[in-house]
Design a protein around this motif. Structure first.
Motif, PDB file in Angstrom:
ATOM      1  N   GLU A 198       0.958  -1.456  -0.056  1.00 50.73           N
ATOM      2  CA  GLU A 198      -0.068   0.088  -0.162  1.00 50.73           C
ATOM      3  C   GLU A 198       1.306   0.785   0.428  1.00 50.73           C
ATOM      4  OE1 GLU A 198      -3.512   1.553  -1.027  1.00 50.73           O
ATOM      5  OE2 GLU A 198      -3.431  -0.485  -0.807  1.00 50.73           O
ATOM      6  N   LYS A 199       1.839   1.468   0.468  1.00 47.43           N
ATOM      7  CA  LYS A 199       3.008   2.049   0.681  1.00 47.43           C
ATOM      8  C   LYS A 199       3.546   2.629  -1.050  1.00 47.43           C
ATOM      9  CE  LYS A 199       5.215   0.005   4.077  1.00 47.43           C
ATOM     10  NZ  LYS A 199       6.100  -0.167   4.478  1.00 47.43           N
ATOM     11  N   ALA A 200       3.848   1.515  -1.500  1.00 48.34           N
ATOM     12  CA  ALA A 200       4.045   1.880  -3.069  1.00 48.34           C
ATOM     13  C   ALA A 200       3.106   1.987  -3.476  1.00 48.34           C
ATOM     14  CB  ALA A 200       4.392   0.275  -3.382  1.00 48.34           C
ATOM     15  N   ASN A 201       1.949   1.714  -3.641  1.00 44.83           N
ATOM     16  CA  ASN A 201       1.109   2.443  -4.615  1.00 44.83           C
ATOM     17  C   ASN A 201       0.720   3.802  -4.207  1.00 44.83           C
ATOM     18  OD1 ASN A 201      -1.750   2.614  -5.921  1.00 44.83           O
ATOM     19  ND2 ASN A 201      -2.816   1.710  -4.064  1.00 44.83           N
ATOM     20  N   SER A 242       1.338   9.680  -5.933  1.00 43.77           N
ATOM     21  CA  SER A 242       2.351  10.675  -5.235  1.00 43.77           C
ATOM     22  C   SER A 242       3.431  12.078  -6.157  1.00 43.77           C
ATOM     23  CB  SER A 242       3.103  10.961  -3.534  1.00 43.77           C
ATOM     24  OG  SER A 242       1.946  10.822  -3.082  1.00 43.77           O
ATOM     25  N   LEU A 243       4.253  10.932  -6.670  1.00 47.69           N
ATOM     26  CA  LEU A 243       4.630  10.573  -7.542  1.00 47.69           C
ATOM     27  C   LEU A 243       4.643  11.386  -9.191  1.00 47.69           C
ATOM     28  CD1 LEU A 243       7.998  11.223  -8.572  1.00 47.69           C
ATOM     29  CD2 LEU A 243       7.840   9.017  -9.179  1.00 47.69           C
ATOM     30  N   HIS A 244       3.139  10.254  -9.258  1.00 48.32           N
ATOM     31  CA  HIS A 244       2.173  10.425 -10.706  1.00 48.32           C
ATOM     32  C   HIS A 244       1.587  12.193 -10.503  1.00 48.32           C
ATOM     33  CE1 HIS A 244       1.803   6.252 -11.624  1.00 48.32           C
ATOM     34  NE2 HIS A 244       2.920   7.776 -13.351  1.00 48.32           N
ATOM     35  N   SER A 245       1.432  12.887  -9.111  1.00 48.93           N
ATOM     36  CA  SER A 245       0.736  14.249  -8.878  1.00 48.93           C
ATOM     37  C   SER A 245       1.949  15.506  -9.379  1.00 48.93           C
ATOM     38  CB  SER A 245       0.188  13.791  -7.247  1.00 48.93           C
ATOM     39  OG  SER A 245      -1.172  13.225  -7.453  1.00 48.93           O
ATOM     40  N   VAL A 246       3.442  15.096  -8.976  1.00 45.89           N
ATOM     41  CA  VAL A 246       4.164  15.555  -8.804  1.00 45.89           C
ATOM     42  C   VAL A 246       4.874  16.026  -9.807  1.00 45.89           C
ATOM     43  CG1 VAL A 246       6.631  16.388  -7.799  1.00 45.89           C
ATOM     44  CG2 VAL A 246       4.740  16.034  -6.360  1.00 45.89           C
ATOM     45  N   LYS A 247       5.445  14.408 -10.448  1.00 41.81           N
ATOM     46  CA  LYS A 247       5.876  14.368 -11.972  1.00 41.81           C
ATOM     47  C   LYS A 247       4.961  13.702 -12.733  1.00 41.81           C
ATOM     48  CE  LYS A 247      10.740  15.267 -10.243  1.00 41.81           C
ATOM     49  NZ  LYS A 247      12.119  14.649  -9.914  1.00 41.81           N
ATOM     50  N   PRO A 248       4.483  13.958 -12.800  1.00 46.74           N
ATOM     51  CA  PRO A 248       2.984  13.150 -14.137  1.00 46.74           C
ATOM     52  C   PRO A 248       4.013  12.195 -15.004  1.00 46.74           C
ATOM     53  CG  PRO A 248       2.360  14.923 -14.804  1.00 46.74           C
ATOM     54  CD  PRO A 248       3.350  15.107 -13.796  1.00 46.74           C
ATOM     55  N   TYR A 249       4.553  12.742 -15.844  1.00 47.53           N
ATOM     56  CA  TYR A 249       5.516  11.573 -16.636  1.00 47.53           C
ATOM     57  C   TYR A 249       6.948  11.063 -16.427  1.00 47.53           C
ATOM     58  CZ  TYR A 249       2.406  14.667 -19.409  1.00 47.53           C
ATOM     59  OH  TYR A 249       1.577  15.751 -19.973  1.00 47.53           O
ATOM     60  N   GLN A 283       8.554   7.911 -15.960  1.00 46.35           N
ATOM     61  CA  GLN A 283       8.055   6.660 -15.888  1.00 46.35           C
ATOM     62  C   GLN A 283       9.012   5.852 -14.583  1.00 46.35           C
ATOM     63  OE1 GLN A 283       7.135   4.407 -18.207  1.00 46.35           O
ATOM     64  NE2 GLN A 283       6.278   6.574 -19.676  1.00 46.35           N
ATOM     65  N   ILE A 284       7.683   4.644 -13.762  1.00 40.41           N
ATOM     66  CA  ILE A 284       8.210   4.002 -12.619  1.00 40.41           C
ATOM     67  C   ILE A 284       8.122   2.446 -12.927  1.00 40.41           C
ATOM     68  CG2 ILE A 284       6.778   3.200 -10.339  1.00 40.41           C
ATOM     69  CD1 ILE A 284       6.118   6.073  -9.962  1.00 40.41           C
ATOM     70  N   VAL A 285       9.501   2.212 -12.771  1.00 43.48           N
ATOM     71  CA  VAL A 285       9.485   0.626 -12.819  1.00 43.48           C
ATOM     72  C   VAL A 285       9.530   0.177 -11.431  1.00 43.48           C
ATOM     73  CG1 VAL A 285      10.854  -1.408 -13.463  1.00 43.48           C
ATOM     74  CG2 VAL A 285      11.075   0.310 -14.912  1.00 43.48           C
ATOM     75  N   LEU A 286       8.863  -1.296 -11.472  1.00 39.53           N
ATOM     76  CA  LEU A 286       8.083  -1.614 -10.183  1.00 39.53           C
ATOM     77  C   LEU A 286       8.759  -3.263 -10.148  1.00 39.53           C
ATOM     78  CD1 LEU A 286       6.158  -1.939  -7.284  1.00 39.53           C
ATOM     79  CD2 LEU A 286       4.694  -2.839  -8.944  1.00 39.53           C
ATOM     80  N   ILE A 287       9.464  -3.470  -9.913  1.00 38.09           N
ATOM     81  CA  ILE A 287       9.859  -5.342  -9.123  1.00 38.09           C
ATOM     82  C   ILE A 287       9.358  -5.541  -7.994  1.00 38.09           C
ATOM     83  CG2 ILE A 287      11.700  -6.256  -8.659  1.00 38.09           C
ATOM     84  CD1 ILE A 287      13.634  -4.067 -10.539  1.00 38.09           C
ATOM     85  N   ASP A 288       8.624  -6.750  -8.431  1.00 37.97           N
ATOM     86  CA  ASP A 288       8.132  -7.241  -7.214  1.00 37.97           C
ATOM     87  C   ASP A 288       7.858  -9.264  -7.720  1.00 37.97           C
ATOM     88  OD1 ASP A 288       6.649  -7.371  -4.771  1.00 37.97           O
ATOM     89  OD2 ASP A 288       5.959  -8.564  -5.593  1.00 37.97           O
ATOM     90  N   GLU A 289       8.047 -10.022  -6.949  1.00 42.31           N
ATOM     91  CA  GLU A 289       7.980 -11.348  -7.323  1.00 42.31           C
ATOM     92  C   GLU A 289       7.455 -12.032  -6.598  1.00 42.31           C
ATOM     93  OE1 GLU A 289      11.445 -13.632  -5.073  1.00 42.31           O
ATOM     94  OE2 GLU A 289      11.757 -12.303  -3.853  1.00 42.31           O
ATOM     95  N   THR A 339      11.203  -0.321  -0.612  1.00 42.61           N
ATOM     96  CA  THR A 339       9.960  -0.832   0.441  1.00 42.61           C
ATOM     97  C   THR A 339      10.183  -2.118   1.862  1.00 42.61           C
ATOM     98  OG1 THR A 339       8.513  -1.874  -0.842  1.00 42.61           O
ATOM     99  CG2 THR A 339       8.853   0.795  -0.577  1.00 42.61           C
ATOM    100  N   ALA A 340      10.176  -2.039   2.962  1.00 38.87           N
ATOM    101  CA  ALA A 340      10.129  -3.631   3.537  1.00 38.87           C
ATOM    102  C   ALA A 340       9.676  -4.422   3.025  1.00 38.87           C
ATOM    103  CB  ALA A 340      10.289  -3.024   5.123  1.00 38.87           C
ATOM    104  N   ASP A 341       9.639  -5.091   3.149  1.00 40.50           N
ATOM    105  CA  ASP A 341       8.983  -6.328   2.450  1.00 40.50           C
ATOM    106  C   ASP A 341       8.024  -6.644   3.549  1.00 40.50           C
ATOM    107  OD1 ASP A 341       7.873  -9.269   1.457  1.00 40.50           O
ATOM    108  OD2 ASP A 341       9.482  -9.508   0.684  1.00 40.50           O
TER     109      ASP A 341
END
Length: 331
Positions: free
Chosen positions: A125-128, A133-140, A142-148, A186-188
């Motif tokens: 939920e923190k990542a979400n 927040s980042l999209h609001s400040v810098k809408p363009y 790019q974010i790469v999400l890594i998760d297993e 972020t912490a697992d």
């Protein structure tokens, strides 16, 4: 001596829709030229023959060009039997390739090709909230999400999902870590605090090992691992256990709805903290004088950072020096 199968292997390595496309084009060109040679009256030019071959194998059949002789009709029959099957296979493979690509993207198997992006480690939920927040400040941005743990991409705009272990070099290469702007760890949430911190530090070591200049922010849950995170090269350590406890205790002591104020600290609300180098006009001035000047620019001076020391709300007479940085709250 056996002949080398190098050419055949090279051919088979091509994607199947490329190979079928070549077959279809060859059929159209060969039969288009052949029909113009067999029936020059009906097909005056080679282009007319190719046009007829295209509309015939595609099953459109305009009927503007039609073979009249038995030989011409025989050629047409052979072309239909050979060409129609390849055309059908062509569109089937194109569709299958598109679906496979879409599924690979959703499953996090497609490498990221962009640069100057933010790599976000771990989905929770923190990542979400950070993504919003980042999209609001810098809408363009790019974010790469890594998760297993995720089975498929959360499908958020400007977020590219990579499924895999973030401490694995191949996973980070898929995220194009060498050209990233920053990484946030972020912490697992699936591990206890000690294991989560150790896992985060291993990820940090892997990131710094592959890209020493990468700006890394790490979330730490225990005081014990704070020094290890610093030794591992973290540029910013977020002690979430302290932040949460401080906010809770402040809310208890104030007893007047501070939680609503905390929500305004979110960059998405338009207010954000900035750390800026001191300008020449502020050097030698007191905290009080600098606060008044910045307030006229709709910025609130929160504190002064001097080397490793940070002074929040220092005495009004606190003098600002050339190498200081200002911590301000602005929008």
């Amino acid at each position: 001596m056996a002949k080398s199968n190098k050419s055949m292997i090279h051919w088979l390595r091509w994607p199947i829709h490329y190979r079928i496309t070549i077959f279809v084009l060859l059929i159209i060109l060969v039969f288009g030229e052949l029909i113009s040679l067999v029936e020059p009256k009906e097909f005056p030019t080679i282009f007319d023959g190719i046009w007829w071959a295209v509309v015939t194998v595609s099953t459109v059949g305009f009927g503007d060009y039609v073979p009249k002789t038995y030989l011409g009709k025989g050629i047409a029959m052979i072309m239909i039997l050979a060409g129609a099957s390849f055309v059908t296979a062509y569109f089937a493979t194109i569709s299958a390739a598109a679906i496979k690509r879409q599924n690979s993207y959703a499953e996090g198997a497609v490498p990221f090709k962009g640069n100057n992006h933010v790599v976000l480690i771990g989905w929770n939920e923190k990542a979400n909230e950070m993504i919003e927040s980042l999209h609001s400040v810098k809408p363009y941005k790019q974010i790469v999400l890594i998760d297993e743990t995720l089975k498929e991409s959360p499908l958020i705009e400007n977020v590219h999902f990579i499924k895999g272990n973030p401490s694995n070099d191949q996973t980070l290469l898929k995220a194009n870590i060498l050209e990233a702007d920053a990484a946030i760890i972020t912490a697992d949430q699936h591990k206890n605090e000690q294991e989560a911190d150790m896992n985060s530090i291993i990820v940090l070591l892997t990131l710094k090992g592959m890209n020493p200049n990468l700006y890394c922010v790490i979330e730490i849950l225990t005081e014990l691992q704070t020094k290890n995170a610093d030794r591992a090269g973290a540029d910013e350590i977020i002690k979430s256990y302290k932040l949460t406890s401080h906010f809770i205790m402040s809310s208890y002591l104030a007893k007047n709805g501070l939680s609503k104020f905390y929500s305004e600290l979110n960059p998405a609300s338009g207010n954000l903290f900035k750390v800026l180098p001191v300008t020449e006009n502020l050097i030698g001035k007191t905290f009080k004088e600098a606060s008044h000047e910045l307030l006229e620019k709709e910025s609130i001076l929160i504190g002064i950072k001097r080397g490793e020391e940070t002074k929040v709300n220092p005495p009004l007479s606190y003098e600002i020096r050339p190498l200081d940085t200002l911590i301000i709250f602005t929008h």
